[in-house]
Motif scaffolding. Structure first.
Motif, PDB file in Angstrom:
ATOM      1  N   SER A   1      24.941  17.810  17.529  1.00 26.20           N
ATOM      2  CA  SER A   1      24.653  17.376  16.167  1.00 26.20           C
ATOM      3  C   SER A   1      25.692  18.022  15.249  1.00 26.20           C
ATOM      4  CB  SER A   1      23.228  17.785  15.766  1.00 26.20           C
ATOM      5  OG  SER A   1      23.076  19.190  15.842  1.00 26.20           O
ATOM      6  N   PRO A   2      25.755  17.619  13.976  1.00 27.41           N
ATOM      7  CA  PRO A   2      26.797  18.148  13.091  1.00 27.41           C
ATOM      8  C   PRO A   2      26.774  19.673  12.986  1.00 27.41           C
ATOM      9  CG  PRO A   2      25.802  16.213  12.106  1.00 27.41           C
ATOM     10  CD  PRO A   2      24.983  16.537  13.319  1.00 27.41           C
ATOM     11  N   LEU A   3      27.969  20.247  13.009  1.00 19.07           N
ATOM     12  CA  LEU A   3      28.142  21.692  12.924  1.00 19.07           C
ATOM     13  C   LEU A   3      29.079  22.010  11.772  1.00 19.07           C
ATOM     14  CD1 LEU A   3      27.899  24.599  14.228  1.00 19.07           C
ATOM     15  CD2 LEU A   3      30.033  24.042  15.418  1.00 19.07           C
ATOM     16  N   LEU A   4      28.662  22.926  10.897  1.00 18.41           N
ATOM     17  CA  LEU A   4      29.504  23.385   9.800  1.00 18.41           C
ATOM     18  C   LEU A   4      29.987  24.797  10.106  1.00 18.41           C
ATOM     19  CD1 LEU A   4      30.612  22.751   6.921  1.00 18.41           C
ATOM     20  CD2 LEU A   4      28.613  23.974   6.032  1.00 18.41           C
ATOM     21  N   VAL A   5      31.290  24.960  10.233  1.00 20.36           N
ATOM     22  CA  VAL A   5      31.886  26.261  10.502  1.00 20.36           C
ATOM     23  C   VAL A   5      32.483  26.791   9.200  1.00 20.36           C
ATOM     24  CG1 VAL A   5      33.570  27.554  11.861  1.00 20.36           C
ATOM     25  CG2 VAL A   5      32.399  25.583  12.876  1.00 20.36           C
TER      26      VAL A   5
ATOM     27  N   VAL B   1      34.597  23.672   7.716  1.00 14.32           N
ATOM     28  CA  VAL B   1      34.925  22.556   8.601  1.00 14.32           C
ATOM     29  C   VAL B   1      33.641  22.012   9.213  1.00 14.32           C
ATOM     30  CG1 VAL B   1      36.203  21.817  10.654  1.00 14.32           C
ATOM     31  CG2 VAL B   1      37.155  23.584   9.133  1.00 14.32           C
ATOM     32  N   ALA B   2      33.389  20.715   9.027  1.00 15.98           N
ATOM     33  CA  ALA B   2      32.231  20.063   9.639  1.00 15.98           C
ATOM     34  C   ALA B   2      32.698  19.252  10.836  1.00 15.98           C
ATOM     35  CB  ALA B   2      31.524  19.164   8.635  1.00 15.98           C
ATOM     36  N   LEU B   3      32.136  19.546  12.005  1.00 17.29           N
ATOM     37  CA  LEU B   3      32.457  18.839  13.234  1.00 17.29           C
ATOM     38  C   LEU B   3      31.280  17.939  13.599  1.00 17.29           C
ATOM     39  CD1 LEU B   3      33.912  21.825  15.293  1.00 17.29           C
ATOM     40  CD2 LEU B   3      35.195  20.098  14.038  1.00 17.29           C
ATOM     41  N   VAL B   4      31.540  16.645  13.721  1.00 18.65           N
ATOM     42  CA  VAL B   4      30.485  15.678  14.016  1.00 18.65           C
ATOM     43  C   VAL B   4      30.743  15.054  15.385  1.00 18.65           C
ATOM     44  CG1 VAL B   4      29.317  13.587  13.239  1.00 18.65           C
ATOM     45  CG2 VAL B   4      30.266  15.174  11.555  1.00 18.65           C
TER      46      VAL B   4
ATOM     47  N   ASP C   1      36.212   3.333  15.082  1.00 20.91           N
ATOM     48  CA  ASP C   1      34.808   3.321  15.485  1.00 20.91           C
ATOM     49  C   ASP C   1      34.338   4.692  15.944  1.00 20.91           C
ATOM     50  OD1 ASP C   1      34.645   0.667  14.859  1.00 20.91           O
ATOM     51  OD2 ASP C   1      34.932  -0.052  16.915  1.00 20.91           O
ATOM     52  N   ALA C   2      35.205   5.442  16.573  1.00 20.36           N
ATOM     53  CA  ALA C   2      34.827   6.771  17.063  1.00 20.36           C
ATOM     54  C   ALA C   2      34.540   7.733  15.918  1.00 20.36           C
ATOM     55  CB  ALA C   2      35.927   7.340  17.959  1.00 20.36           C
ATOM     56  N   ASP C   3      35.037   7.417  14.729  1.00 20.73           N
ATOM     57  CA  ASP C   3      34.859   8.299  13.575  1.00 20.73           C
ATOM     58  C   ASP C   3      33.752   7.834  12.640  1.00 20.73           C
ATOM     59  OD1 ASP C   3      36.970  10.108  14.217  1.00 20.73           O
ATOM     60  OD2 ASP C   3      38.383   8.552  13.650  1.00 20.73           O
ATOM     61  N   ALA C   4      32.935   6.884  13.080  1.00 22.10           N
ATOM     62  CA  ALA C   4      31.877   6.358  12.211  1.00 22.10           C
ATOM     63  C   ALA C   4      30.874   7.443  11.837  1.00 22.10           C
ATOM     64  CB  ALA C   4      31.174   5.189  12.901  1.00 22.10           C
ATOM     65  N   GLY C   5      30.515   8.299  12.803  1.00 21.79           N
ATOM     66  CA  GLY C   5      29.570   9.373  12.522  1.00 21.79           C
ATOM     67  C   GLY C   5      30.120  10.358  11.517  1.00 21.79           C
TER      68      GLY C   5
ATOM     69  N   VAL D   1      35.911  19.771   4.931  1.00 20.17           N
ATOM     70  CA  VAL D   1      36.674  18.797   5.704  1.00 20.17           C
ATOM     71  C   VAL D   1      35.827  18.393   6.899  1.00 20.17           C
ATOM     72  CG1 VAL D   1      37.923  20.665   6.903  1.00 20.17           C
ATOM     73  CG2 VAL D   1      38.797  18.320   6.986  1.00 20.17           C
ATOM     74  N   VAL D   2      35.693  17.090   7.099  1.00 19.42           N
ATOM     75  CA  VAL D   2      34.839  16.538   8.145  1.00 19.42           C
ATOM     76  C   VAL D   2      35.708  15.830   9.173  1.00 19.42           C
ATOM     77  CG1 VAL D   2      32.859  15.049   8.642  1.00 19.42           C
ATOM     78  CG2 VAL D   2      33.046  16.178   6.407  1.00 19.42           C
ATOM     79  N   ILE D   3      35.427  16.086  10.433  1.00 19.37           N
ATOM     80  CA  ILE D   3      36.197  15.452  11.500  1.00 19.37           C
ATOM     81  C   ILE D   3      35.312  15.241  12.716  1.00 19.37           C
ATOM     82  CG2 ILE D   3      37.018  17.606  12.529  1.00 19.37           C
ATOM     83  CD1 ILE D   3      39.739  16.184  12.985  1.00 19.37           C
ATOM     84  N   THR D   4      35.645  14.246  13.505  1.00 18.84           N
ATOM     85  CA  THR D   4      34.914  13.996  14.738  1.00 18.84           C
ATOM     86  C   THR D   4      35.238  15.084  15.743  1.00 18.84           C
ATOM     87  OG1 THR D   4      35.002  11.614  14.341  1.00 18.84           O
ATOM     88  CG2 THR D   4      34.510  12.333  16.587  1.00 18.84           C
ATOM     89  N   ALA D   5      34.215  15.577  16.431  1.00 20.95           N
ATOM     90  CA  ALA D   5      34.413  16.577  17.480  1.00 20.95           C
ATOM     91  C   ALA D   5      34.607  15.857  18.801  1.00 20.95           C
ATOM     92  CB  ALA D   5      33.208  17.513  17.553  1.00 20.95           C
TER      93      ALA D   5
END
Length: 321
Positions: free
Chosen positions: A153-157, A312-315, A181-185, A281-285
């Protein structure tokens, strides 16, 4: 839970309850980095109107009693130290955010694995890290990096290099690659975060420049200017991004302003530079399997965790809210 850890409950500790759902979870070990993460987590819980769970996992006495190990010193000292950390954290939250529902969890499990397990149903998990500087060598084995490599699930570092939170920029930055599409979340998380903060979303689209032969790669702008067909292909590809990634979010959050920029450069450097003017900053993990160390993050995620100028938010790719 091993036998030594089980004996801890004989000294007055209580086994953690079942994992919560839809809340904000934060890891707390008593360090300065964890305190900064705690403050961010409390604010996230406030704006989301959700409970905050503060987790303290094994090894408990890393800060203050560095040699403490079960069976080698007074275990009650470990329990007391752990409780004091949680009491301090809960008290700090109540002082800063009145009325917030706070749950404290003391676990005998390693902090990273317990954060991953209890974070499965969380709306957001928050951890701190030490960043670079004197402790640069510690980041590779840090709790934050281990959680980031396995989170579902989303992680904020919360980056640990700034002693104080910088002034709000009013911008949530999200990185979107060619495979939109991979970055929709990640895009959804960015819009939800901007909605909660009253901020705008800046979409930074990372593009690979087509080779003159038709493959992907980087080329000087001068050569591209002499190839109109390539420029048309690039523009068509760029125009396709907002409908697939941003348009749905714009309809869902019409009050959120959106700015879309396309960059033809290394994604990691572009995102790190852009993070100077962002609140998050949000990015797909993207998780990869390493030969020796199991699941690992990609190079862009690593670069942001080491060098970003904001949290940094990793989704995860498969995340569904």
């Amino acid at each position: 839970m091993n036998d030594e850890q089980k004996t801890l409950w004989d000294y007055g500790a209580h086994a953690p309850g079942p994992p919560l759902s839809g809340h904000v979870l934060v890891g707390m070990d008593g360090s300065d980095e964890a305190v900064r993460a705690l403050d961010h987590a409390a604010e996230e819980a406030r704006i989301r109107r959700t409970p905050l769970e503060i987790l303290h996992g094994w090894p408990w006495a890393r800060h203050g009693v560095p040699t403490a190990q079960p069976g080698k010193m007074d275990v009650q000292c470990l329990i007391d130290k752990a409780r004091s950390v949680l009491e301090f954290a809960a008290g700090r939250v109540h002082e800063r955010v009145a009325g917030l529902d706070v749950v404290t969890t003391l676990s005998p499990e390693p902090a990273a694995s317990e954060l991953v397990r209890r974070g499965e149903g969380a709306a957001l998990t928050v951890v701190g890290n030490r960043g670079l500087g004197r402790a640069a060598g510690l980041l590779a084995g840090s709790v934050s990096l281990r959680v980031a490599a396995h989170c579902g699930s989303p992680l904020l570092v919360v980056r640990g290099e700034s002693e104080q939170r910088k002034p709000a920029e009013g911008t949530v930055l999200v990185g979107v690659a060619d495979d939109a599409d991979a970055d929709a979340g990640a895009a959804r998380f960015a819009f939800e975060e901007a909605h909660q903060l009253g901020a705008q979303v800046r979409v930074l689209r990372m593009c690979s420049v087509p080779e003159l032969s038709g493959s992907l790669g980087a080329h000087p702008a001068g050569r591209l200017e002499s190839e109109p067909k390539n420029l048309i292909r690039i523009q068509e590809s760029e125009d396709a991004v907002p409908p697939t990634v941003v348009a749905v979010m714009r309809e869902k959050f019409p009050e959120v302003g959106v700015r879309i920029d396309t960059v033809w450069r290394d994604a990691a450097h572009a995102l790190v530079d852009a993070s100077r003017a962002a609140d998050t900053v949000v990015i797909t993990a993207h998780h990869h399997s390493g030969r020796r160390s199991g699941r690992q993050l990609g190079p862009v995620e690593h670069a942001l965790l080491h060098h970003a100028h904001c949290p940094v938010a990793l989704v995860p790719v498969a995340w569904q809210p």
